[in-house]
Design a protein around this motif. Structure first.
Motif, short mmCIF file in Angstrom:
data_model
loop_
_atom_site.label_atom_id
_atom_site.label_comp_id
_atom_site.label_asym_id
_atom_site.label_seq_id
_atom_site.Cartn_x
_atom_site.Cartn_y
_atom_site.Cartn_z
N TYR A 9 14.93 85.02 97.46
CA TYR A 9 15.99 85.92 96.98
C TYR A 9 15.93 86.08 95.45
O TYR A 9 16.91 86.49 94.84
CB TYR A 9 17.36 85.36 97.39
N ALA A 10 14.81 85.79 94.88
CA ALA A 10 14.68 85.82 93.42
C ALA A 10 14.81 87.23 92.87
O ALA A 10 14.34 88.20 93.48
CB ALA A 10 13.34 85.22 93.00
N ASN A 11 15.44 87.33 91.74
CA ASN A 11 15.51 88.59 91.00
C ASN A 11 14.30 88.60 90.07
O ASN A 11 14.37 88.20 88.92
CB ASN A 11 16.81 88.65 90.21
N TRP A 12 13.16 89.03 90.58
CA TRP A 12 11.90 88.84 89.89
C TRP A 12 11.85 89.51 88.53
O TRP A 12 11.15 89.04 87.63
CB TRP A 12 10.75 89.34 90.77
N ASP A 13 12.55 90.63 88.36
CA ASP A 13 12.49 91.30 87.06
C ASP A 13 13.24 90.51 85.99
O ASP A 13 13.15 90.82 84.81
CB ASP A 13 13.00 92.74 87.13
N GLU A 14 13.96 89.47 86.39
CA GLU A 14 14.57 88.56 85.42
C GLU A 14 13.62 87.44 85.02
O GLU A 14 13.80 86.81 83.99
CB GLU A 14 15.84 87.93 86.03
N VAL A 15 12.61 87.20 85.86
CA VAL A 15 11.78 86.02 85.68
C VAL A 15 10.37 86.36 85.21
O VAL A 15 9.80 85.67 84.37
CB VAL A 15 11.71 85.23 87.01
N LEU A 16 9.79 87.43 85.75
CA LEU A 16 8.37 87.70 85.55
C LEU A 16 8.05 88.56 84.33
O LEU A 16 6.87 88.69 83.98
CB LEU A 16 7.79 88.37 86.80
N VAL A 17 9.05 89.13 83.70
CA VAL A 17 8.78 90.02 82.56
C VAL A 17 8.00 89.28 81.46
O VAL A 17 8.43 88.22 80.99
CB VAL A 17 10.10 90.58 81.98
N GLY A 18 6.87 89.81 81.08
CA GLY A 18 6.07 89.24 79.99
C GLY A 18 5.21 88.06 80.38
O GLY A 18 4.51 87.50 79.53
N ALA A 19 5.22 87.64 81.64
CA ALA A 19 4.44 86.47 82.06
C ALA A 19 2.95 86.79 82.10
O ALA A 19 2.55 87.91 82.41
CB ALA A 19 4.89 85.99 83.43
N THR A 20 2.14 85.81 81.74
CA THR A 20 0.69 85.95 81.83
C THR A 20 0.13 85.22 83.04
O THR A 20 -1.03 85.43 83.40
CB THR A 20 0.01 85.40 80.55
N ALA A 21 0.93 84.36 83.68
CA ALA A 21 0.48 83.66 84.88
C ALA A 21 1.69 83.13 85.64
O ALA A 21 2.72 82.82 85.05
CB ALA A 21 -0.46 82.51 84.53
N VAL A 22 1.52 83.00 86.95
CA VAL A 22 2.52 82.35 87.81
C VAL A 22 1.85 81.14 88.43
O VAL A 22 0.72 81.21 88.91
CB VAL A 22 3.03 83.30 88.91
N VAL A 23 2.56 80.01 88.40
CA VAL A 23 2.06 78.77 88.99
C VAL A 23 3.01 78.36 90.10
O VAL A 23 4.20 78.19 89.86
CB VAL A 23 1.97 77.64 87.94
N SER A 24 2.49 78.19 91.32
CA SER A 24 3.34 77.80 92.44
C SER A 24 3.06 76.37 92.88
O SER A 24 1.92 76.03 93.20
CB SER A 24 3.15 78.75 93.62
N THR A 25 4.11 75.57 92.89
CA THR A 25 4.03 74.21 93.43
C THR A 25 4.82 74.11 94.72
O THR A 25 5.11 73.01 95.19
CB THR A 25 4.58 73.19 92.41
N LEU A 26 5.16 75.25 95.31
CA LEU A 26 6.01 75.28 96.50
C LEU A 26 5.31 74.63 97.69
O LEU A 26 4.13 74.89 97.96
CB LEU A 26 6.37 76.73 96.85
N GLY A 27 6.03 73.80 98.38
CA GLY A 27 5.48 73.13 99.56
C GLY A 27 6.40 72.01 100.00
O GLY A 27 7.27 71.57 99.24
N GLY A 28 6.21 71.55 101.23
CA GLY A 28 7.04 70.46 101.71
C GLY A 28 6.83 70.19 103.17
O GLY A 28 6.03 70.86 103.84
N PHE A 29 7.54 69.18 103.67
CA PHE A 29 7.44 68.78 105.07
C PHE A 29 8.74 69.10 105.79
O PHE A 29 9.78 69.33 105.18
CB PHE A 29 7.13 67.29 105.18
#
Length: 302
Positions: free
Chosen positions: A123-143
């Motif tokens: 449900y992220a508001n991506w235009d609040e987070v990704l503006v100007g970013a040069t890379a995205v790093v995902s550590t998402l995961g779980g059991f």
């Protein structure tokens, strides 16, 4: 010879994308230019005996391309994510963390240098987070249950990859997992199928810049419910022992699930610095094994 310099700063700022509603997040982060172009006029004059200095000498324009790194870490308040945030800040990289818990409860000088955004990737508001970013790093995961593992390990990362691609983010880095040479019926579990689905999405959407890191057991000081678990007390000596006997145990690598015992653990700091290397190096892309993660980390660790 006398050399004089005249500097003419020229800064180009990429246009901001259209910003949507801000109901999901309380703060809006200003866009930073991904690249800054600086134009320098250089004037050189030569004066020898009997030769007058010609003050009308032509200038030479030199354009320097300097990239300001800005990364978004998904799950930045977690065990691996916080290590990545800390390592990136130490190398002068601007960091935004997106996680459901937001800012961590513990303190540290590096913590104050990260923009902590609470939110859910679905449900992220991506235009609040990704503006100007040069890379995205995902550590998402779980059991969890099969469906839960497929959702958080696979679908959540697929959503993030596509959002990054739609916003024109040039690089995506995924923290995945080593397969431990497990038999196929074990690799069909929701945990591994989710991870491999995420890997496939990264490599298909970012064929020339996507990065997939496949560490094994990651050790370090892990905080759980306010308590610190010193996983390094087990992981560090185990890594040294297994690395020392690796040449002798190679014949056993073909045995099913042998890597559960024989593959050395990896420090959370090595994973973090390997990410920093991936962010900085445009030629660093593809799938990276445990040993390659350690080699990448060594290039930027101090």
């Amino acid at each position: 010879m006398r050399t004089s310099f005249r500097a003419f700063p020229v800064v180009t700022v990429p246009p901001l994308p259209s910003l949507g509603p801000t109901a999901s997040f309380p703060a809006r982060f200003p866009s930073l230019p991904q690249r800054r172009l600086c134009k320098f006029g250089v004037k050189c004059s030569y004066a020898e005996a009997g030769i007058s200095d010609d003050s009308r000498s032509a200038t030479i324009d030199v354009v320097a391309d300097v990239r300001n790194e800005r990364i978004v870490v998904l799950g930045g308040s977690g065990f691996v994510g916080s290590a990545i945030c800390k390592a990136a800040v130490s190398k002068g990289i601007e960091v935004i963390s997106l996680s459901r818990s937001g800012r961590p409860t513990y303190s540290g000088s590096w913590v104050d240098q990260v923009n902590w955004v609470p939110g859910d990737v679905f449900y992220a508001n991506w235009d609040e987070v990704l503006v100007g970013a040069t890379a995205v790093v995902s550590t998402l995961g779980g059991f969890g249950s099969e469906e839960q593992m497929k959702r958080i390990n696979g679908e959540a990362n697929v959503v993030a990859v596509n959002a990054a691609k739609d916003f024109g983010i040039p690089k995506f880095i995924l923290i995945s997992v080593h397969d431990y040479n497990l038999p196929s019926f074990l690799l069909s579990s929701g945990y591994f199928t989710g991870k491999r689905k995420a890997e496939s999405e990264v490599l298909s959407k970012y064929p020339n810049s996507g990065v997939v890191l496949r560490p094994g057991f990651i050790y370090g000081k892990r905080r759980v419910d306010g308590f610190e678990l010193p996983l390094d007390l087990v992981g560090e000596p185990l890594e040294r022992i297994l690395s020392a006997v690796e040449n002798f145990t190679k014949p056993l690598n073909a045995l099913p699930a042998s890597d559960l015992i024989l593959v050395p653990p990896v420090s959370v700091d090595d994973v973090a610095y390997a990410v920093v290397n991936a962010v900085r190096d445009d030629d660093f892309f593809g799938v990276f094994t445990i040993e390659q993660i350690k080699e990448a980390a060594a290039k930027v660790k101090v």
